[in-house]
Scaffold this motif. Structure first.
Motif, PDB file in Angstrom:
ATOM      1  N   VAL A   1       0.838  -1.202   0.000  1.00 37.79           N
ATOM      2  CA  VAL A   1       0.000   0.000   0.000  1.00 37.79           C
ATOM      3  C   VAL A   1       0.874   1.253   0.000  1.00 37.79           C
ATOM      4  N   ALA A   2       1.934   1.242   0.776  1.00 32.35           N
ATOM      5  CA  ALA A   2       2.818   2.411   0.841  1.00 32.35           C
ATOM      6  C   ALA A   2       3.453   2.696  -0.517  1.00 32.35           C
ATOM      7  N   TYR A   3       3.727   1.660  -1.267  1.00 30.54           N
ATOM      8  CA  TYR A   3       4.320   1.810  -2.587  1.00 30.54           C
ATOM      9  C   TYR A   3       3.250   2.037  -3.664  1.00 30.54           C
ATOM     10  N   ASN A   4       2.006   1.620  -3.365  1.00 26.12           N
ATOM     11  CA  ASN A   4       0.906   1.643  -4.336  1.00 26.12           C
ATOM     12  C   ASN A   4       1.259   0.779  -5.537  1.00 26.12           C
ATOM     13  N   ALA A   5       1.520  -0.484  -5.249  1.00 26.35           N
ATOM     14  CA  ALA A   5       1.983  -1.414  -6.272  1.00 26.35           C
ATOM     15  C   ALA A   5       0.943  -1.610  -7.365  1.00 26.35           C
ATOM     16  N   VAL A   6       1.444  -1.881  -8.547  1.00 31.17           N
ATOM     17  CA  VAL A   6       0.591  -2.198  -9.691  1.00 31.17           C
ATOM     18  C   VAL A   6       0.515  -3.716  -9.793  1.00 31.17           C
ATOM     19  N   PRO A   7      -0.623  -4.297  -9.480  1.00 35.26           N
ATOM     20  CA  PRO A   7      -0.725  -5.764  -9.421  1.00 35.26           C
ATOM     21  C   PRO A   7      -1.221  -6.357 -10.721  1.00 35.26           C
ATOM     22  N   HIS A   8      -1.462  -7.661 -10.688  1.00 30.80           N
ATOM     23  CA  HIS A   8      -2.119  -8.331 -11.795  1.00 30.80           C
ATOM     24  C   HIS A   8      -3.570  -7.868 -11.895  1.00 30.80           C
ATOM     25  N   ALA A   9      -4.169  -8.111 -13.035  1.00 27.34           N
ATOM     26  CA  ALA A   9      -5.605  -7.881 -13.275  1.00 27.34           C
ATOM     27  C   ALA A   9      -6.020  -6.424 -13.189  1.00 27.34           C
ATOM     28  N   ILE A  10      -5.090  -5.506 -13.460  1.00 22.95           N
ATOM     29  CA  ILE A  10      -5.439  -4.088 -13.343  1.00 22.95           C
ATOM     30  C   ILE A  10      -6.422  -3.637 -14.424  1.00 22.95           C
ATOM     31  N   THR A  11      -6.565  -4.398 -15.504  1.00 23.73           N
ATOM     32  CA  THR A  11      -7.480  -3.995 -16.569  1.00 23.73           C
ATOM     33  C   THR A  11      -8.896  -3.819 -16.031  1.00 23.73           C
ATOM     34  N   GLU A  12      -9.290  -4.695 -15.136  1.00 28.96           N
ATOM     35  CA  GLU A  12     -10.639  -4.604 -14.560  1.00 28.96           C
ATOM     36  C   GLU A  12     -10.629  -4.131 -13.111  1.00 28.96           C
ATOM     37  N   TYR A  13      -9.634  -4.572 -12.339  1.00 30.76           N
ATOM     38  CA  TYR A  13      -9.674  -4.348 -10.895  1.00 30.76           C
ATOM     39  C   TYR A  13      -8.929  -3.104 -10.435  1.00 30.76           C
ATOM     40  N   GLY A  14      -8.079  -2.540 -11.274  1.00 33.88           N
ATOM     41  CA  GLY A  14      -7.349  -1.345 -10.879  1.00 33.88           C
ATOM     42  C   GLY A  14      -6.097  -1.649 -10.079  1.00 33.88           C
ATOM     43  N   ILE A  15      -5.456  -0.600  -9.581  1.00 39.16           N
ATOM     44  CA  ILE A  15      -4.223  -0.751  -8.819  1.00 39.16           C
ATOM     45  C   ILE A  15      -4.536  -0.844  -7.332  1.00 39.16           C
ATOM     46  N   THR A  16      -3.515  -0.997  -6.528  1.00 33.67           N
ATOM     47  CA  THR A  16      -3.700  -1.195  -5.090  1.00 33.67           C
ATOM     48  C   THR A  16      -4.565  -0.109  -4.464  1.00 33.67           C
ATOM     49  N   ALA A  17      -4.293   1.138  -4.803  1.00 29.50           N
ATOM     50  CA  ALA A  17      -5.017   2.255  -4.188  1.00 29.50           C
ATOM     51  C   ALA A  17      -6.514   2.158  -4.386  1.00 29.50           C
ATOM     52  N   ASP A  18      -6.953   1.577  -5.507  1.00 34.29           N
ATOM     53  CA  ASP A  18      -8.384   1.490  -5.803  1.00 34.29           C
ATOM     54  C   ASP A  18      -9.129   0.605  -4.818  1.00 34.29           C
ATOM     55  N   GLN A  19      -8.418  -0.288  -4.158  1.00 37.45           N
ATOM     56  CA  GLN A  19      -9.085  -1.258  -3.290  1.00 37.45           C
ATOM     57  C   GLN A  19      -8.817  -1.027  -1.800  1.00 37.45           C
ATOM     58  N   VAL A  20      -8.175   0.096  -1.470  1.00 38.65           N
ATOM     59  CA  VAL A  20      -7.927   0.438  -0.067  1.00 38.65           C
ATOM     60  C   VAL A  20      -9.094   1.263   0.460  1.00 38.65           C
ATOM     61  N   ILE A  21      -9.660   0.840   1.579  1.00 36.74           N
ATOM     62  CA  ILE A  21     -10.793   1.560   2.168  1.00 36.74           C
ATOM     63  C   ILE A  21     -10.338   2.499   3.275  1.00 36.74           C
ATOM     64  N   ALA A  22      -9.460   2.008   4.128  1.00 36.06           N
ATOM     65  CA  ALA A  22      -9.027   2.823   5.269  1.00 36.06           C
ATOM     66  C   ALA A  22      -7.638   2.403   5.701  1.00 36.06           C
ATOM     67  N   LEU A  23      -6.947   3.313   6.367  1.00 34.90           N
ATOM     68  CA  LEU A  23      -5.608   3.056   6.889  1.00 34.90           C
ATOM     69  C   LEU A  23      -5.515   3.489   8.340  1.00 34.90           C
ATOM     70  N   GLU A  24      -4.673   2.774   9.078  1.00 32.32           N
ATOM     71  CA  GLU A  24      -4.200   3.239  10.383  1.00 32.32           C
ATOM     72  C   GLU A  24      -2.751   3.637  10.181  1.00 32.32           C
ATOM     73  N   VAL A  25      -2.411   4.861  10.592  1.00 28.10           N
ATOM     74  CA  VAL A  25      -1.086   5.400  10.306  1.00 28.10           C
ATOM     75  C   VAL A  25      -0.498   6.032  11.562  1.00 28.10           C
ATOM     76  N   VAL A  26       0.770   5.706  11.827  1.00 27.99           N
ATOM     77  CA  VAL A  26       1.514   6.386  12.881  1.00 27.99           C
ATOM     78  C   VAL A  26       2.236   7.562  12.237  1.00 27.99           C
ATOM     79  N   MET A  27       1.927   8.748  12.708  1.00 26.28           N
ATOM     80  CA  MET A  27       2.491   9.960  12.119  1.00 26.28           C
ATOM     81  C   MET A  27       3.920  10.192  12.601  1.00 26.28           C
ATOM     82  N   PRO A  28       4.640  11.104  11.957  1.00 20.90           N
ATOM     83  CA  PRO A  28       6.041  11.334  12.335  1.00 20.90           C
ATOM     84  C   PRO A  28       6.249  11.814  13.766  1.00 20.90           C
TER      85      PRO A  28
END
Length: 871
Positions: free
Chosen positions: A142-169
Motif C-alpha cells: 500500500v505504501a508503494y501503491n503497487a501495480v498488481p495483476h488484473a489491473i485492466t478490470e480491478y485497478g491498482i492497489t489504491a483502488d481497493q484500499v478503504i481505510a488506513l491506520e497510520v503512525v504519524m512522524p
C-alpha cells in the motif's frame, strides 16, 4: 550509541533489536540493484504501541527510521547510514469481515498468505497479488501503491484500499475514511468519508509521510471461471488498436502485452497479447467472444493459451514467453529494476519504437557490458498502459553495474520526459521524475516539512527530506580468505532478494524456515545468509563467530531452495560457507565434537565401531556377495535400532537377496554439515569401495540422511557418478504395491494417519508419492495431511545436528511441527527418517497429546502381506 540501543531494547525486547554488523548488513538493500547506507540498528516491533514509542525515540535522538516490510520492491539505495530499520513483519494479524466485504490486516501480513486464508471462504482480495506482491507485505504494498495483476478490470492497489491506520512522524495515530469516527467504533466501510481523502496522502508516499500499520482492503467473491487467450501480432498498430478496443468494451479482466525482450518460444510474431477473463460462466463466455473477435479483427493469430493459464495460476512471468522458469530465470544475472509507469495506450505507438531505437543505438555498449533486455512488457489498465522495461546485467562486474544504472537513467529520462508517469515513485527513479512534477513536488516537500520537521521517516525516498542514500558499488575482494565461497560467487549474485525463500505465501500462516522462526532477524533467513555471503565477497564482512552462528544455525532443510524464484540451490552457498568457516576453526563447539567422534569411530554417537551391528541377531547376510546392499546408517545402528531391525526384516519378507557390510562407516553427512568436505570424502570413498568389493549394484536405505548423502552429495564431492542404484525402502515397497505383489493387513478401528515429509527425502530427493501410496494401500486408515506438506513441509528441527549448538532452535521447530500434527486430529504420526522420528518421540514425551509416533518402514513391516516373493 549505547543509550539509544538500550532504549530500543526496552521498547522491543533484546531479541528483537540488534546492532550486530552481521544483522545490519542483511537489511541494507531491497530488490533494487544498489545498496543504501548501513543501518545502525534493526528493530522488529510487535505492536502499534511499540511503533509509536520507536517514533518518539527516533525524534528524541534525531535518528531516522526506515520502514521495512519484506523489501520486495525496488525502492533502491534508500536506507540511510546509521538509521533505525523498522521491520514491521511481526505486525501480522488480520480480521476478515464478510458482512462488510472487507479485511483489515496489519502492515506485516504477507499479501498472498492473506489471500490464501480469504480464499478458503470463497472470497479473494479485490486487488490481486502476484509478482513481487506474492511475497510482499500489505503495508509495503500500500505504501508503494503497487501495480498488481488484473489491473485492466480491478485497478491498482489504491483502488481497493478503504481505510488506513497510520503512525504519524510525531507518534500520533490517525485513521482514515469512515474508520476515523471513534464514536462509531472505527468501522472501516468507506474511504471517502469525513472530508479529505487522507488515505491518499499515505498511499504511494513510500513511508515518507507516515507509517502504515494497518490497512482495510476490499473483498470480492472468487469468480466462477477463468478463460484465457493468447495472440501474436506482426504490427505495433494492430496490437495497440486491438487493446484499445478491448478496453473500450470492458471485455477483459487482465490484458498483458509483450513488446520486446525475449520472444515467446516457438511462436512467430513481433508483438504478443495475453488475455485473461474472470467472471460468471455466462458473462465470461460473452467477454471471451468479444476479445477473440476483436484480436482477430486486428489480424491477431491465435496461439495455445496454456502459457497464459500457467502464468495466471502459477504467477511465473516466464510463461508470458511460453517457457518454463528453468530457461527463463535460472543462471540469469541480477537485474536492474524496471523503469515503469502509465501512459495512454495509443502512445505506445511512439514509446515502444523509441525504446527499441535507444536499445539498438547502444548495442555496442550493451554487448560490451553484457546488458540484456529481460522484458519490454505492458500491463493494461482500464484506459491506459503500464509499461515496464527490465534490463539485465552481471552485477558482480562493477563496470557493468554502473552502466546498468546509467541505462535505467537514460530510459527513465526518455519515457518520463515525453509520455509516462510512474506507477509508483521509488528512490531509484525519483531523481528523474520529481523535478518534472512542478508544483506538485513543491507541495509534497511542504507537506513533508510540516508533518516531519525532523526528517525522521524515510528521508531521501521520493527526494523528500534529503537525497536518497547511496553507497558505492563494490568490487569483489581477493578470495584467499573464502576460497569455497569464492567458487560460488556467480550463484550468490543471482539472488533477486524476492523473499520467496522464507515468506508464507503458499501455505498461509506459519513459517517455512525454522531458523528464521527461531533467530528473529533476516540474518537467520536464506535471503539474509546470501546477503552475508555477498558482504564477505565484497569485503564488508569477514568470517567470525557471529557469521558462524548465522550459518550453522540452519537445519539445511532446503525449504529456501524449494521455493526460490530463480531455482537456485541455496544449500550450495551454505555448504561453501561452512567449509570456509571450518577451515578457519569456526565450527561450533557441539558440531566440532560430532566431527571428532565420527572420525574416531566412524559414527557420531561415541560408540565403538565393532558394536555397529549389535542390533542384528542373524548375521548370515553380513559381508556376503549380493547385488543389493542394506546401508543401515549410524542413527538406526546405534540410536533407533527398531528402524534398523525393521528394515532388515522387511527386506527378508520381500525376499530380497541383500548384504550388510560389517565395515560400514558413517555416510559422511555429519562431516558435510560441519563443512569438513575432504574428511567426508574419505568416508564416502571407503563405503563405495566396500560395497563394490561385495559386488553391490543397488543400495537401499531406511535413513534418509544417508540416502541423500549417497545420491545427492557423493557425486558432487567426488566429482563422478555413483556406481550404484540407490533407493529408500519406502520407494521399494511402493514399487511392490504397484506390481501387485504386496498388500496389507487392515488396521482396526479406523486409524487416522498424518505423515511428516522428512526434508532429506522430500525436498532433498523429491520422494513424496511413495509414502502416500503405502498409507493409502493400508486398509482401515485415512491420511490427514498437515497444512504444510510435501514441498511445503516444515522441518522438525533435527537436521544438520543443530541440536548440539542451538537446542532452542530444535525445540522451537519441533514444538511447532508437533502442534501442526496434533491439529490434524490424527491417531498416528508417521515419518521416514530416524532424526525426525527421534524428534517427534521427544515432543510426545513432553506432551499429553494422544498422538502416537512411528516409522513408516516399521509400520509396513508390521502390516505387510507379500503375495509373491521377489528375487
Amino acid at each position: 550509541m549505547q543509550e539509544l540501543l538500550t532504549r530500543l531494547q526496552e521498547i522491543c525486547g533484546k531479541e528483537h533489536v540488534s546492532d550486530a554488523l552481521v544483522d545490519r548488513m542483511t537489511y541494507r538493500r531491497d530488490c533494487g540493484p544498489t545498496p543504501g547506507g548501513l543501518p545502525g540498528y534493526i528493530t522488529r516491533p510487535e505492536s502499534v504501541e511499540e511503533v509509536v514509542e520507536l517514533v518518539k525515540v527516533a525524534n528524541e535522538f534525531k535518528t531516522p527510521l526506515f520502514m521495512w516490510g519484506r523489501a520486495t520492491t525496488f525502492v533502491d539505495f534508500g536506507i540511510g547510514e546509521g538509521c533505525i530499520v523498522l521491520a514491521l513483519d511481526l505486525l501480522n494479524n488480520f480480521e476478515i469481515d464478510l458482512q462488510n466485504q472487507v479485511v483489515t490486516a496489519d502492515a506485516g501480513v504477507i499479501w498472498h498468505a492473506l489471500d490464501s486464508e480469504i480464499n478458503k471462504l470463497g472470497w479473494e482480495l479485490a486487488c490481486p497479488g502476484g509478482g513481487g506482491m506474492f511475497s510482499a507485505t500489505v503495508g509495503g504494498t500500500v505504501a508503494y501503491n503497487a501495480v498488481p495483476h488484473a489491473i485492466t478490470e480491478y485497478g491498482i492497489t489504491a483502488d481497493q484500499v478503504i481505510a488506513l491506520e497510520v503512525v504519524m512522524p510525531d507518534g500520533t495515530i490517525v485513521n482514515t475514511g469512515s474508520a476515523a469516527n471513534d464514536a462509531a467504533g472505527n468501522i472501516a466501510i468507506e474511504r471517502g468519508a469525513n472530508g479529505p481523502d487522507l488515505a491518499g496522502l499515505f498511499i504511494g508516499s513510500c513511508g515518507t509521510m507516515g507509517i502504515i500499520t494497518k490497512a482495510t482492503l476490499r473483498l470480492r467473491r472468487i469468480p466462477e471461471i477463468e478463460k484465457f487467450l493468447f495472440y501474436a501480432f506482426d504490427e505495433l498498430e494492430q496490437i495497440v488498436e486491438a487493446v484499445e478496443a478491448i478496453q473500450q468494451q470492458e471485455a477483459a479482466t487482465f490484458v498483458i502485452g509483450i513488446f520486446g525482450g525475449p520472444m515467446p518460444v516457438d511462436i512467430v510474431g513481433n508483438y504478443f497479447l495475453h488475455v485473461i477473463i474472470r467472471d460468471s460462466y455466462i458473462n465470461a463466455d460473452a467477454r471471451y467472444q468479444v476479445c477473440k473477435i476483436t484480436c482477430e479483427a486486428f489480424k491477431g493469430r491465435t496461439q495455445d493459451s496454456k502459457a497464459t493459464e500457467l502464468y495466471c495460476t502459477g504467477h511465473m512471468f516466464s510463461w508470458l514467453r511460453n517457457v518454463g522458469p528453468d530457461a527463463y530465470y535460472s543462471n540469469r544475472p541480477y537485474y536492474c529494476p524496471e523503469v515503469a509507469g502509465f501512459l495512454p495506450t495509443n502512445a505506445l505507438k511512439e514509446a515502444i519504437p523509441a525504446v527499441h531505437n535507444y536499445i539498438d543505438s547502444h548495442k555496442k555498449e550493451w554487448d560490451q557490458h553484457g546488458i540484456r533486455t529481460k522484458g519490454l512488457d505492458v500491463y493494461f489498465s482500464r484506459n491506459a498502459a503500464y509499461l515496464w522495461v527490465d534490463t539485465l546485467y552481471p552485477e558482480n562486474v562493477p563496470e557493468a553495474h554502473e552502466y546498468g544504472l546509467k541505462v535505467r537513467e537514460d530510459i527513465a529520462e526518455l519515457l518520463f520526459s515525453q509520455w509516462m508517469s510512474p506507477g509508483g515513485i521509488v528512490a531509484g527513479i525519483a531523481p528523474y521524475i520529481m523535478d518534472k512534477l512542478g508544483n506538485t513536488y513543491l507541495l509534497m516537500q511542504k507537506l513533508k516539512e510540516t508533518l516531519d520537521p525532523n526528517n525522521i521517516l524515510n528521508p531521501g525516498i521520493l527526494c523528500l527530506g534529503g537525497e536518497p542514500a547511496k553507497s558505492a558499488i563494490l568490487k569483489m575482494v581477493d578470495g584467499k580468505d573464502h576460497p569455497a565461497l569464492d567458487a560460488d560467487a556467480n550463484l550468490i549474485f543471482q539472488c533477486l532478494r524476492c523473499a520467496f525463500c522464507f515468506d508464507v505465501s503458499w501455505v498461509g500462516e506459519g513459517h517455512k524456515c525454522p531458523s528464521y522462526a527461531y533467530g528473529s532477524l533476516e540474518s537467520h533467513s536464506a535471503r539474509g545468509r546470501i546477503s552475508i555471503a555477498r558482504a564477505i565477497l565484497e569485503g564488508e564482512l569477514v568470517y567470525d563467530e557471529d557469521v558462524a552462528d548465522r550459518i550453522f544455525s540452519c537445519t539445511l532443510c532446503g525449504a529456501c531452495s524449494e521455493h526460490c524464484l530463480k531455482q537456485l540451490d541455496i544449500q550450495d552457498i551454505y555448504q561453501a560457507m561452512r567449509e570456509d568457516l571450518a577451515a578457519k576453526g569456526l565450527t561450533p563447539k557441539g558440531l566440532k565434537h560430532v566431527v571428532e567422534l565420527t572420525l574416531a569411530e566412524h559414527n557420531p554417537f561415541d560408540k565403538e565401531a565393532e558394536t555397529r551391528l549389535d542390533w542384528l541377531k542373524d548375521k548370515s547376510r553380513v559381508d556376503v556377495k549380493a547385488k543389493t546392499a542394506y546401508f543401515v546408517g549410524c542413527t538406526p545402528s546405534f540410536s533407533k535400532r527398531t528402524m534398523a531391525r525393521g528394515g532388515a526384516e522387511l527386506l527378508n519378507k520381500l525376499g530380497v537377496d541383500y548384504t550388510i557390510s560389517s565395515d560400514e562407516w558413517c555416510c559422511g553427512h555429519p562431516l558435510m554439515a560441519a563443512g569438513e568436505r575432504q574428511k567426508a570424502a574419505e568416508l564416502m570413498v571407503h563405503n563405495i569401495e566396500t560395497y563394490q568389493a561385495l559386488g553391490v549394484e543397488r543400495i537401499v536405505f531406511t535413513c534418509t540422511g544417508c540416502y541423500e548423502t549417497f545420491k545427492k552429495e557423493m557425486p558432487k564431492v567426488l566429482g563422478k557418478p555413483l556406481p550404484f542404484e540407490t533407493l529408500h525402502l519406502v520407494e521399494l515397497v511402493a514399487e511392490e504395491i504397484e506390481e501387485g505383489r504386496v498388500t496389507f493387513e487392515p488396521m482396526p478401528g479406523g486409524v487416522v494417519i498424518t505423515y511428516h515429509d522428512p526434508c532429506t527425502l522430500g525436498r532433498g530427493l523429491g520422494v513424496y508419492e511413495a509414502p502416500r501410496k503405502i498409507i493409502e494401500a493400508i486398509p482401515g486408515t485415512r491420511l490427514a495431511e498437515m497444512p504444510r506438506n510435501q514441498g511445503d513441509s516444515f522441518c522438525c528441527g533435527a537436521g544438520a545436528f543443530v541440536r548440539y549448538d542451538f537446542p532452542e532452535l530444535t525445540e522451537t521447530a519441533g514444538k511447532d511441527r508437533w502442534a501442526e500434527a496434533v491439529e490434524t486430529e490424527a491417531n498416528l504420526l508417521l515419518t521416514s527418517c530416524p532424526a525426525c522420528l527421534g524428534q517427534f518421540q521427544l515432543m510426545r514425551t513432553g506432551s499429553k497429546d494422544p498422538l502416537q509416533v512411528m516409522d513408516l518402514v516399521n509400520l509396513v513391516n508390521k502390516q505387510i502381506i507379500v503375495e509373491e516373493t521377489t528375487n
